[in-house]
Structure formats: C-alpha cells, structure tokens
Design an enzyme around this catalytic site. Structure first.
Site, mmCIF file in Angstrom:
data_model
loop_
_atom_site.group_PDB
_atom_site.id
_atom_site.type_symbol
_atom_site.label_atom_id
_atom_site.label_comp_id
_atom_site.label_asym_id
_atom_site.label_seq_id
_atom_site.Cartn_x
_atom_site.Cartn_y
_atom_site.Cartn_z
ATOM 1 N N PHE A 1 0.831 -1.203 0.000
ATOM 2 C CA PHE A 1 0.000 0.000 0.000
ATOM 3 C C PHE A 1 0.867 1.255 0.000
ATOM 4 C CE2 PHE A 1 -3.187 -2.903 1.708
ATOM 5 C CZ PHE A 1 -4.383 -2.412 1.203
ATOM 6 N N ASP A 2 0.628 2.126 -0.957
ATOM 7 C CA ASP A 2 1.137 3.489 -0.856
ATOM 8 C C ASP A 2 0.455 4.133 0.356
ATOM 9 O OD1 ASP A 2 2.289 6.025 -1.663
ATOM 10 O OD2 ASP A 2 0.312 6.537 -2.452
ATOM 11 N N LEU A 3 1.089 5.147 0.933
ATOM 12 C CA LEU A 3 0.505 5.807 2.112
ATOM 13 C C LEU A 3 -0.295 7.043 1.721
ATOM 14 C CD1 LEU A 3 0.145 6.109 5.160
ATOM 15 C CD2 LEU A 3 2.424 7.153 5.263
ATOM 16 N N ASP A 4 0.396 8.086 1.252
ATOM 17 C CA ASP A 4 -0.259 9.354 0.926
ATOM 18 C C ASP A 4 -1.153 9.209 -0.301
ATOM 19 O OD1 ASP A 4 1.118 10.506 3.003
ATOM 20 O OD2 ASP A 4 2.716 11.311 1.731
#
Length: 221
Positions: A9-12
């Site tokens: 998962f990417d965060l931002d």
C-alpha cells in the site's frame, strides 16, 4: 485467478489524505526560500512523488536548494504536518479483512520510513502491517521502484506474481511495472484517472471498497 499474498500500500493518497500537512509544509519551505505560494491548493502536486523530484520539477531548484527546501519542509512536518492527515473512509475495515484473509500487508511509501511509522501508529493501523518501507532521511531509496524492490528482496521466498502494489499516482504503477509485479491504481487520491490509466495498472478502482473487491475476489481458496 490470481494468487496475491503480499499487498503493498502506498501511504499518501491511498491509505490517508495528507493534503493539509503536506501542502502547508511545502508552503512553509518555499516561504523560507522567498517563494510565495498563497494558495496551498496549488501545491497538491507534491502529494505522492519524492520531494527531491517535486522541488526540482516544479520550482527548478538545484540540488543544494532542494536540500534546503526539504530541511525546511521537515522542520514543520515533524512538528505538526504529519498529523494534519486523515484516513480515507473504510481503510481500517479493509485492512482488517485482508489480514483475516491471510494476506501480508506492507506500506510502500516515498515518505521517510521514520515518518511513515509514526503516521501509521497515530492512526492505530500499525497492527495490520508486517513492514513499513519508505525512503531514508539521507535521500536514498526515494523512488517507488527502489522501495518496491527493497520489499521484494526482503520477501524473496515469494514469486513476483504473489505481490501487488496499490497506489494513487503514476510513480506507484511505474514502480510496479519496473519490478515485475501487478498493480491497482486508485482514483480517489491525488492522481487523475488519466494519469493512472496511462500508467497501465492491472486494475483501476474508484474507492476503497473497489480494492477489497479486487483482492478478496481474486483470493485463491
């Protein structure tokens, strides 16, 4: 039917909406370098890509000025910016479901690992993740390709087909392509549908429920 086991998962722009904290911290950095940007909405382009890339691309900063800008950015971000942030709706329930289904969850972000760890803990979702992989404060391992490869090297007992990257910007999808893994592009973050579709992910979803539909639906029983 796919056999994904490790979900990146990417965060931002994927797990959380960091707009306020990032744009105000960029604004602060620019003001300290005598660049006035009255409207923080003009700084949304900084959400996602590495800061080294964005300051150079959008303001034509050389290496030295980019470093100074990042130092100013982090000055404000460490104090308050990282907490000017909110989870997207349904993220906790998604993570809980995926964990229950036996997936290994990993955060793959261009944000420095030390900040990403604090943010994930702040939202009380750290319990769902086996690894938080970000960039280094010294400016190394900032590209999404490098970060994904770092994760693949850690989980080297798995095949590329066992991994999938989820993100809202082209850098996430390009990083997945460069490392030979599948990807899901989400359009609820900060990348436009055009940006995501041109990057050619395996799947495109418009909301968090769409991620669940792809992953749980493709789970090999």
């Amino acid at each position: 039917m796919n056999n994904y086991k490790i979900i990146l998962f990417d965060l931002d722009g994927t797990l959380s909406d960091p707009k306020e904290g990032i744009t105000k911290s960029v604004q602060y950095a620019l003001e300290n370098l005598d660049v006035a940007v009255p409207d923080v909405h003009d700084l949304e382009c900084f959400i996602g890509p590495p800061l080294q890339v964005s300051f150079a691309e959008y303001y034509d900063f050389d290496e030295g000025k980019t470093k100074r800008a990042i130092d100013f950015y982090r000055e404000r971000f460490k104090e308050k910016g990282m907490f000017e942030n909110k989870l997207y709706s349904n993220i906790p329930s998604l993570l809980e479901t995926l964990k229950e289904k036996g997936f290994t969850l990993v955060v793959a972000t261009s944000k420095p690992t030390v900040f990403a760890e604090q943010i994930v803990k702040h939202f009380n979702i750290d319990q769902f993740f086996s690894l938080i992989a970000g960039s280094s404060l010294d400016g190394t391992r900032t590209s999404k390709t490098e970060i994904i490869q770092y994760i693949l090297d850690i989980y080297n007992e798995y095949e590329p087909g066992n991994f999938i990257m989820i993100g809202d910007r082209k850098h996430d999808i390009i990083g997945a392509h460069n490392t030979g893994i599948d990807s899901i592009g989400v359009t609820y973050g900060y990348g436009s549908f055009e940006e995501i579709s041109e990057s050619d992910p395996i799947y495109i979803v418009k909301n968090v429920v769409g991620i669940k539909d792809v992953l749980v639906g493709s789970r090999v029983k």
